[in-house]
Every structure is written in structure tokens, then in C-alpha cells.
Write an enzyme that holds these catalytic residues in place. Structure first.
Site, PDB file in Angstrom:
ATOM      1  N   LYS A  42     -12.066  -2.269  -1.792  1.00  0.00           N
ATOM      2  CA  LYS A  42     -13.027  -1.807  -0.837  1.00  0.00           C
ATOM      3  C   LYS A  42     -12.595  -2.017   0.618  1.00  0.00           C
ATOM      4  O   LYS A  42     -13.163  -1.440   1.527  1.00  0.00           O
ATOM      5  CB  LYS A  42     -14.370  -2.557  -1.035  1.00  0.00           C
ATOM      6  CG  LYS A  42     -14.942  -2.387  -2.430  1.00  0.00           C
ATOM      7  CD  LYS A  42     -16.330  -2.999  -2.567  1.00  0.00           C
ATOM      8  CE  LYS A  42     -16.267  -4.512  -2.735  1.00  0.00           C
ATOM      9  NZ  LYS A  42     -15.786  -5.009  -4.029  1.00  0.00           N
ATOM     10  N   GLY A  43     -11.637  -2.901   0.815  1.00  0.00           N
ATOM     11  CA  GLY A  43     -11.322  -3.353   2.173  1.00  0.00           C
ATOM     12  C   GLY A  43     -10.923  -2.280   3.160  1.00  0.00           C
ATOM     13  O   GLY A  43     -11.078  -2.465   4.364  1.00  0.00           O
ATOM     14  N   ASP A  99      -6.253  -2.311   3.949  1.00  0.00           N
ATOM     15  CA  ASP A  99      -6.623  -3.175   5.065  1.00  0.00           C
ATOM     16  C   ASP A  99      -5.581  -4.258   5.295  1.00  0.00           C
ATOM     17  O   ASP A  99      -5.260  -4.577   6.430  1.00  0.00           O
ATOM     18  CB  ASP A  99      -8.016  -3.797   4.852  1.00  0.00           C
ATOM     19  CG  ASP A  99      -8.144  -4.540   3.545  1.00  0.00           C
ATOM     20  OD1 ASP A  99      -7.325  -4.316   2.636  1.00  0.00           O
ATOM     21  OD2 ASP A  99      -9.061  -5.367   3.413  1.00  0.00           O
ATOM     22  N   ASP A 102      -0.855  -8.691   1.549  1.00  0.00           N
ATOM     23  CA  ASP A 102      -0.853 -10.151   1.465  1.00  0.00           C
ATOM     24  C   ASP A 102       0.304 -10.564   0.546  1.00  0.00           C
ATOM     25  O   ASP A 102       1.453 -10.584   0.986  1.00  0.00           O
ATOM     26  CB  ASP A 102      -2.232 -10.566   0.920  1.00  0.00           C
ATOM     27  CG  ASP A 102      -2.566 -12.019   1.168  1.00  0.00           C
ATOM     28  OD1 ASP A 102      -1.699 -12.855   0.908  1.00  0.00           O
ATOM     29  OD2 ASP A 102      -3.685 -12.321   1.599  1.00  0.00           O
ATOM     30  N   ARG A 164     -17.506  -7.984   6.418  1.00  0.00           N
ATOM     31  CA  ARG A 164     -16.761  -6.724   6.482  1.00  0.00           C
ATOM     32  C   ARG A 164     -17.182  -5.896   7.693  1.00  0.00           C
ATOM     33  O   ARG A 164     -16.405  -5.085   8.202  1.00  0.00           O
ATOM     34  CB  ARG A 164     -17.003  -5.894   5.214  1.00  0.00           C
ATOM     35  CG  ARG A 164     -16.392  -6.443   3.933  1.00  0.00           C
ATOM     36  CD  ARG A 164     -16.433  -5.386   2.842  1.00  0.00           C
ATOM     37  NE  ARG A 164     -16.316  -5.912   1.497  1.00  0.00           N
ATOM     38  CZ  ARG A 164     -15.165  -6.090   0.843  1.00  0.00           C
ATOM     39  NH1 ARG A 164     -14.031  -5.812   1.438  1.00  0.00           N
ATOM     40  NH2 ARG A 164     -15.158  -6.551  -0.383  1.00  0.00           N
TER      41      ARG A 164
END
Ligand code: PRP
Length: 178
Positions: A42-43, A99, A102, A164
Site C-alpha cells: 500500500k505504501g 515508496d 529496504d 501514512r
């Protein structure tokens, strides 16, 4: 909500300027084409919404849901996503929109999965990169900012599904997540 934040890393203005630069580059690089912007849920939802409005091309916009547990039938390591695509990838110019990069596991798995559908090209656009956390070698073709190895929220990034909606990117105070 603001009391939970340690530092603002990238302000609303900085983000707007950087997103505009990325959009201009994509517009230039894909001139004459209709790229498929594939947002990783969703980011990416806020980044994709802003970025798409800076790209002056006839883009197609789609999303794919990714989870670290329980969604579906294609798994690579801890990453699982809904592999029942209801749109065409073959011969399309696909740009994966994230987004944050990582460990790199999500985009590595997704890139491998999408490659299997024979796109004309496949690139990665990520708002953030946290290189200190990388476990598998992968990098973004289009990158907003590198960020430090801290817990980052805002502009789509969450902690426990909150923060968010912050219009900037900030680090979270350790006492909030420990
Ligand atoms: C976050 C982020 C990326 C992924 C990056 O998603 O949105 O998809 O982790 O991490 P990696 O490089 O270590 O794989 P998350 O699982 O938190 O879900 P969300 O997008 O719904 O917040």
C-alpha cells in the site's frame, strides 16, 4: 501525531520538487510511449498519485498488492503477492512504483515475477532508498532520496497503518515503536 516524530527528513516542498524532477525524467525517457505505472500497495499510493500527475504521457496506472504474509500464490522468501493479474504486461513498458527500497526483497521478487510476463522494458522508481538495510543487490532506476537507517513514516509509509497521511517524510521516535 506530530509529537511521535523525531525529525522531518524531507519536507513537503522538497518532496514536491523531487517528484517533479522524477516525472520530468520519466516523461523524457518514455517519450512517444505509454508506460504502465504499477504501484506496489500500500505504501506507494501517495507517491504514485503525485508522480503520475507530473508525467506528461498517456500512462496506464495499475496496482499490485504485496504482503509479507498470506495473500497468494507466488512466493519468494517472505514476500507474497496476488499473482492473478487482470491486465496485460507483455510488450508493455512497465515501471514499478514503490515508496521505499529496504532489504530489497519485495522488488526483487516482484521484478522476477513481472519479468516472466515478457514486458518490453521493466524499471524501478522508488521514492526512498535505505541502503544500510539491503539484503539483496537491487537499486532504483529512478530514486527520490536516500534515507538513514531509522524508522521512517509519512508520504505513504506507515507504522501500524498510521502516519501514512503525513505530507512529509519523518523519522519516528524510538519509544513509539519499541
Ligand atoms: C514496505 C514498502 C515496500 C517494502 C520494502 O511495505 O512499502 O513494499 O516494505 O521493503 P523490502 O525492501 O525490505 O522488501 P510493507 O510490507 O510495510 O507494506 P505496506 O506497503 O502496505 O506498508
Amino acid at each position: 501525531m506530530k509529537d511521535d516524530l523525531k525529525n522531518v527528513l524531507f519536507s513537503e516542498d522538497e518532496i514536491k520538487q523531487r517528484v517533479g524532477q522524477l516525472g520530468a525524467r520519466i516523461t523524457h525517457d518514455y517519450a512517444g510511449a505509454s508506460p504502465l505505472l504499477l504501484g506496489v500497495l500500500k505504501g506507494s499510493f501517495i507517491f504514485l498519485a503525485d508522480l503520475a500527475r507530473t508525467i506528461e504521457l498517456n500512462c496506464e496506472i495499475r496496482f499490485i498488492a504485496v504482503s509479507s504474509y498470506g495473500l497468494a500464490s507466488f512466493t519468494s522468501g517472505r514476500v507474497e503477492f496476488d499473482s492473478n493479474l487482470d491486465f496485460e504486461i507483455a510488450r508493455r513498458h512497465v515501471i514499478l512504483i514503490e515508496d521505499i527500497l529496504d532489504s530489497g526483497e519485495t522488488l526483487t521478487a516482484l521484478r522476477s515475477f513481472i519479468s516472466g510476463y515478457c514486458p518490453a522494458s521493466l524499471k524501478i522508481c522508488s521514492m526512498l532508498d535505505k541502503p544500510a538495510r539491503r539484503k539483496v543487490p537491487i537499486s532504483a532506476d529512478y530514486l527520490g532520496f536516500e534515507c538513514p537507517d531509522e524508522f521512517i513514516v509519512g508520504y505513504g509509509l506507515d507504522y501500524a497503518e498510521r502516519y501514512r497521511n503525513l505530507p512529509y517524510i519523518a523519522s519516528l521516535k524510538p519509544e513509539i515503536y519499541t
